[in-house]
Write an enzyme that holds these catalytic residues in place. Structure first.
Site, PDB file in Angstrom:
ATOM      1  N   ASN A  27     -16.755  77.830 -33.788  1.00  0.00           N
ATOM      2  CA  ASN A  27     -16.277  76.460 -34.053  1.00  0.00           C
ATOM      3  C   ASN A  27     -14.761  76.339 -33.991  1.00  0.00           C
ATOM      4  O   ASN A  27     -14.054  76.980 -34.748  1.00  0.00           O
ATOM      5  CB  ASN A  27     -16.665  76.037 -35.473  1.00  0.00           C
ATOM      6  CG  ASN A  27     -18.052  75.480 -35.526  1.00  0.00           C
ATOM      7  OD1 ASN A  27     -18.671  75.238 -34.493  1.00  0.00           O
ATOM      8  ND2 ASN A  27     -18.554  75.282 -36.744  1.00  0.00           N
ATOM      9  N   ARG A  75     -22.434  80.893 -40.364  1.00  0.00           N
ATOM     10  CA  ARG A  75     -21.849  81.272 -39.079  1.00  0.00           C
ATOM     11  C   ARG A  75     -20.456  81.787 -39.363  1.00  0.00           C
ATOM     12  O   ARG A  75     -19.617  81.072 -39.877  1.00  0.00           O
ATOM     13  CB  ARG A  75     -21.786  80.020 -38.215  1.00  0.00           C
ATOM     14  CG  ARG A  75     -21.619  80.169 -36.738  1.00  0.00           C
ATOM     15  CD  ARG A  75     -22.545  81.123 -36.082  1.00  0.00           C
ATOM     16  NE  ARG A  75     -23.852  80.657 -35.675  1.00  0.00           N
ATOM     17  CZ  ARG A  75     -24.088  79.590 -34.927  1.00  0.00           C
ATOM     18  NH1 ARG A  75     -23.129  78.814 -34.534  1.00  0.00           N
ATOM     19  NH2 ARG A  75     -25.302  79.309 -34.574  1.00  0.00           N
ATOM     20  N   ASN A  82     -16.095  64.420 -37.481  1.00  0.00           N
ATOM     21  CA  ASN A  82     -16.886  63.478 -38.291  1.00  0.00           C
ATOM     22  C   ASN A  82     -16.195  63.167 -39.617  1.00  0.00           C
ATOM     23  O   ASN A  82     -16.002  62.008 -39.975  1.00  0.00           O
ATOM     24  CB  ASN A  82     -18.228  64.120 -38.660  1.00  0.00           C
ATOM     25  CG  ASN A  82     -19.345  63.642 -37.770  1.00  0.00           C
ATOM     26  OD1 ASN A  82     -19.114  62.911 -36.823  1.00  0.00           O
ATOM     27  ND2 ASN A  82     -20.551  64.056 -38.105  1.00  0.00           N
ATOM     28  N   PHE A  83     -15.885  64.229 -40.362  1.00  0.00           N
ATOM     29  CA  PHE A  83     -15.298  64.046 -41.689  1.00  0.00           C
ATOM     30  C   PHE A  83     -13.960  63.304 -41.602  1.00  0.00           C
ATOM     31  O   PHE A  83     -13.694  62.379 -42.369  1.00  0.00           O
ATOM     32  CB  PHE A  83     -15.075  65.403 -42.374  1.00  0.00           C
ATOM     33  CG  PHE A  83     -16.335  66.036 -42.938  1.00  0.00           C
ATOM     34  CD1 PHE A  83     -17.537  65.358 -42.970  1.00  0.00           C
ATOM     35  CD2 PHE A  83     -16.289  67.335 -43.445  1.00  0.00           C
ATOM     36  CE1 PHE A  83     -18.693  65.953 -43.488  1.00  0.00           C
ATOM     37  CE2 PHE A  83     -17.435  67.936 -43.969  1.00  0.00           C
ATOM     38  CZ  PHE A  83     -18.639  67.248 -43.988  1.00  0.00           C
ATOM     39  N   LYS A 120     -26.243  79.122 -22.165  1.00  0.00           N
ATOM     40  CA  LYS A 120     -25.069  79.993 -22.337  1.00  0.00           C
ATOM     41  C   LYS A 120     -25.474  81.467 -22.319  1.00  0.00           C
ATOM     42  O   LYS A 120     -24.724  82.314 -21.858  1.00  0.00           O
ATOM     43  CB  LYS A 120     -24.375  79.661 -23.663  1.00  0.00           C
ATOM     44  CG  LYS A 120     -23.651  78.320 -23.657  1.00  0.00           C
ATOM     45  CD  LYS A 120     -22.354  78.421 -22.868  1.00  0.00           C
ATOM     46  CE  LYS A 120     -21.504  77.165 -23.024  1.00  0.00           C
ATOM     47  NZ  LYS A 120     -20.239  77.242 -22.285  1.00  0.00           N
ATOM     48  N   TYR A 164     -28.555  74.315 -24.535  1.00  0.00           N
ATOM     49  CA  TYR A 164     -27.184  74.841 -24.671  1.00  0.00           C
ATOM     50  C   TYR A 164     -27.214  76.343 -24.947  1.00  0.00           C
ATOM     51  O   TYR A 164     -26.599  77.135 -24.225  1.00  0.00           O
ATOM     52  CB  TYR A 164     -26.485  74.098 -25.799  1.00  0.00           C
ATOM     53  CG  TYR A 164     -25.026  74.461 -25.994  1.00  0.00           C
ATOM     54  CD1 TYR A 164     -24.054  74.046 -25.086  1.00  0.00           C
ATOM     55  CD2 TYR A 164     -24.619  75.211 -27.091  1.00  0.00           C
ATOM     56  CE1 TYR A 164     -22.712  74.362 -25.274  1.00  0.00           C
ATOM     57  CE2 TYR A 164     -23.283  75.530 -27.286  1.00  0.00           C
ATOM     58  CZ  TYR A 164     -22.337  75.102 -26.375  1.00  0.00           C
ATOM     59  OH  TYR A 164     -21.013  75.424 -26.564  1.00  0.00           O
TER      60      TYR A 164
HETATM   61  N1  NAD Z   1     -15.069  73.538 -29.148  1.00  0.00           N
HETATM   62  C1  NAD Z   1     -15.807  74.501 -29.655  1.00  0.00           C
HETATM   63  O1  NAD Z   1     -15.853  74.647 -30.883  1.00  0.00           O
HETATM   64  C2  NAD Z   1     -16.578  75.441 -28.770  1.00  0.00           C
HETATM   65  C3  NAD Z   1     -17.328  76.452 -29.387  1.00  0.00           C
HETATM   66  C4  NAD Z   1     -18.036  77.337 -28.583  1.00  0.00           C
HETATM   67  C5  NAD Z   1     -17.973  77.243 -27.204  1.00  0.00           C
HETATM   68  N2  NAD Z   1     -17.240  76.254 -26.637  1.00  0.00           N
HETATM   69  C6  NAD Z   1     -17.227  76.171 -25.165  1.00  0.00           C
HETATM   70  O2  NAD Z   1     -15.936  75.899 -24.681  1.00  0.00           O
HETATM   71  C7  NAD Z   1     -16.024  75.042 -23.541  1.00  0.00           C
HETATM   72  C8  NAD Z   1     -15.162  73.803 -23.761  1.00  0.00           C
HETATM   73  O3  NAD Z   1     -15.633  73.113 -24.911  1.00  0.00           O
HETATM   74  P1  NAD Z   1     -14.904  71.814 -25.481  1.00  0.00           P
HETATM   75  O4  NAD Z   1     -15.010  71.834 -26.945  1.00  0.00           O
HETATM   76  O5  NAD Z   1     -13.556  71.678 -24.851  1.00  0.00           O
HETATM   77  O6  NAD Z   1     -15.898  70.686 -24.950  1.00  0.00           O
HETATM   78  P2  NAD Z   1     -15.599  69.354 -24.124  1.00  0.00           P
HETATM   79  O7  NAD Z   1     -16.880  68.624 -24.018  1.00  0.00           O
HETATM   80  O8  NAD Z   1     -14.414  68.644 -24.689  1.00  0.00           O
HETATM   81  O9  NAD Z   1     -15.172  69.938 -22.710  1.00  0.00           O
HETATM   82  C9  NAD Z   1     -16.076  70.278 -21.701  1.00  0.00           C
HETATM   83  C10 NAD Z   1     -15.518  69.770 -20.396  1.00  0.00           C
HETATM   84  O10 NAD Z   1     -16.412  70.137 -19.331  1.00  0.00           O
HETATM   85  C11 NAD Z   1     -16.596  69.017 -18.496  1.00  0.00           C
HETATM   86  N3  NAD Z   1     -17.908  69.151 -17.836  1.00  0.00           N
HETATM   87  C12 NAD Z   1     -19.131  69.079 -18.395  1.00  0.00           C
HETATM   88  N4  NAD Z   1     -20.087  69.270 -17.467  1.00  0.00           N
HETATM   89  C13 NAD Z   1     -19.437  69.484 -16.300  1.00  0.00           C
HETATM   90  C14 NAD Z   1     -19.852  69.737 -14.970  1.00  0.00           C
HETATM   91  N5  NAD Z   1     -21.161  69.817 -14.657  1.00  0.00           N
HETATM   92  N6  NAD Z   1     -18.914  69.876 -14.013  1.00  0.00           N
HETATM   93  C15 NAD Z   1     -17.591  69.793 -14.306  1.00  0.00           C
HETATM   94  N7  NAD Z   1     -17.128  69.557 -15.542  1.00  0.00           N
HETATM   95  C16 NAD Z   1     -18.048  69.400 -16.523  1.00  0.00           C
HETATM   96  C17 NAD Z   1     -16.518  67.821 -19.416  1.00  0.00           C
HETATM   97  O11 NAD Z   1     -16.257  66.607 -18.764  1.00  0.00           O
HETATM   98  C18 NAD Z   1     -15.389  68.254 -20.356  1.00  0.00           C
HETATM   99  O12 NAD Z   1     -14.133  67.899 -19.847  1.00  0.00           O
HETATM  100  C19 NAD Z   1     -17.508  74.719 -23.345  1.00  0.00           C
HETATM  101  O13 NAD Z   1     -18.022  75.574 -22.361  1.00  0.00           O
HETATM  102  C20 NAD Z   1     -18.112  75.040 -24.687  1.00  0.00           C
HETATM  103  O14 NAD Z   1     -19.457  75.440 -24.563  1.00  0.00           O
HETATM  104  C21 NAD Z   1     -16.540  75.356 -27.393  1.00  0.00           C
END
Ligand code: NAD
Length: 312
Positions: free
Chosen positions: A173, A276, A189-190, A148, A144
């Site tokens: 987060n 963080r 989780n919590f 990224k 990951y």
């Molecule tokens: N939620 C957070 O706290 C957080 C923090 C930092 C970065 N991000 C980034 O934000 C983005 C969204 O995160 P999230 O929390 O909504 O996660 P999530 O897992 O709910 O959403 C990710 C989405 O991408 C889709 N996906 C995964 N692989 C795929 C692929 N190969 N092709 C097409 N679709 C695909 C999944 O089905 C899902 O709908 C991610 O890129 C994540 O790295 C999120």
């Protein structure tokens, strides 16, 4: 009105982004392979004539006409991204190459959902965007973190080499309704443990800190970043700088949910960062953005969502 592609649009953040873009009057194409996303997150949008859903994996090329791309596709929680680490790296790296290639062909502006994980386990606190990070390249989280980081490299190379208009958001987060109940992230989780009357699992001594951004605030930051001048690429930290220990978070959740749950301590997972917290000066200066929702208010909304979901 613009035609906007949201990859990962059926996920937690992506579905909220689709909501906000439609509210602003845009046409939205949501692309998702449903690895971690769910139709439930976007079911309310399926009858909207300005919304289109396409099942597609971003590791394969995509040919569509759009003016803007938000690239969010990637599993975000350790349980999900470690399930198939090779696919996680492919999603970040091949996904970025495919979406950047698309943006170049159709001259679209493109935003990357990057992450605070690019800072790894930081020696610098809080993290500013010019900090290069301290990331283990061969550990279980590396698929990951390094995926990224490589995606960021690609975004900046397309910007320099092909003059593409790119925006890189480093998301910290984020929590809120539509998080996965079982994704192992601390807020869900919590809450789920408290709602089920189970003890709340604290990893390590619970003194490690995190900052938590409510989803509405986060999406507001992404929208503002996308609208910045063409030559501004970022990266920009988007998150909430209020810092809490895991013990403080657990106690707040227990207070808001009620019930009889206690705290249960478990060993710290490998490469788990101690601290963080974003420095959001760049977001404040360049986007005139800062989070508004308090942890307590955001948790109330999230608890209400999980209460309804678990009861269904
Ligand atoms: N939620 C957070 O706290 C957080 C923090 C930092 C970065 N991000 C980034 O934000 C983005 C969204 O995160 P999230 O929390 O909504 O996660 P999530 O897992 O709910 O959403 C990710 C989405 O991408 C889709 N996906 C995964 N692989 C795929 C692929 N190969 N092709 C097409 N679709 C695909 C999944 O089905 C899902 O709908 C991610 O890129 C994540 O790295 C999120």
């Amino acid at each position: 009105m613009q035609s906007i592609l949201v990859t990962g649009g059926a996920g937690f953040l992506g579905s909220h982004l689709c909501d906000r873009l439609l509210e602003a009057g845009h046409d939205v194409l949501c692309v998702d392979n449903f690895f971690t996303g769910s139709k439930q997150n976007i079911r309310h949008l399926l009858s909207n004539p300005h919304f289109e859903l396409m099942r597609h994996d971003v590791t394969f090329p995509l040919y569509v006409e759009v003016a803007r791309i938000y690239n969010l596709a990637c599993p975000a929680s350790p349980i999900h991204y470690q399930h198939d680490p090779v696919q996680t790296t492919k999603t970040s790296v091949h996904g970025a190459i495919n979406m950047l290639g698309l943006a170049k062909r159709v001259k679209a502006r493109i935003l990357q959902a990057s992450t605070s994980e690019v800072y790894g386990d930081p020696e610098m606190h809080p993290q500013t965007e010019d900090y290069w990070g301290r990331v283990n390249p061969i550990g279980p989280r590396s698929c990951y973190d390094e995926g990224k980081r490589c995606a960021e490299t690609l975004f900046f190379d397309y910007h320099r080499q092909h003059r593409l208009e790119v925006k890189v958001a480093r998301i910290f987060n984020t929590y809120g309704p539509r998080m996965h109940p079982n994704d192992g992230r601390v807020v869900s989780n919590f809450i789920v443990q408290a709602l089920r009357g189970q003890d709340l699992t604290i990893y390590g001594d619970g003194q490690q800190t995190r900052s938590f951004c409510y989803v509405d605030d986060l999406i507001g930051g992404l929208l503002k970043l996308m609208d910045t001048p063409a030559d501004f690429a970022g990266p920009v930290n988007i998150g909430n700088p209020c810092e809490f220990t895991m013990l403080q978070l657990a106690e707040l959740v227990l207070k808001l949910v009620g019930g009889k749950s206690k705290l249960a301590f478990a060993p710290l997972p490998q490469d788990d960062p101690r601290q963080r917290r974003p420095d959001i000066s760049v977001a404040q200066d360049m986007l005139q953005w800062q989070p508004r929702v308090s942890l307590e208010d955001g948790l109330q909304e999230t608890i209400a969502y999980f209460r309804a979901t678990l009861a269904a």
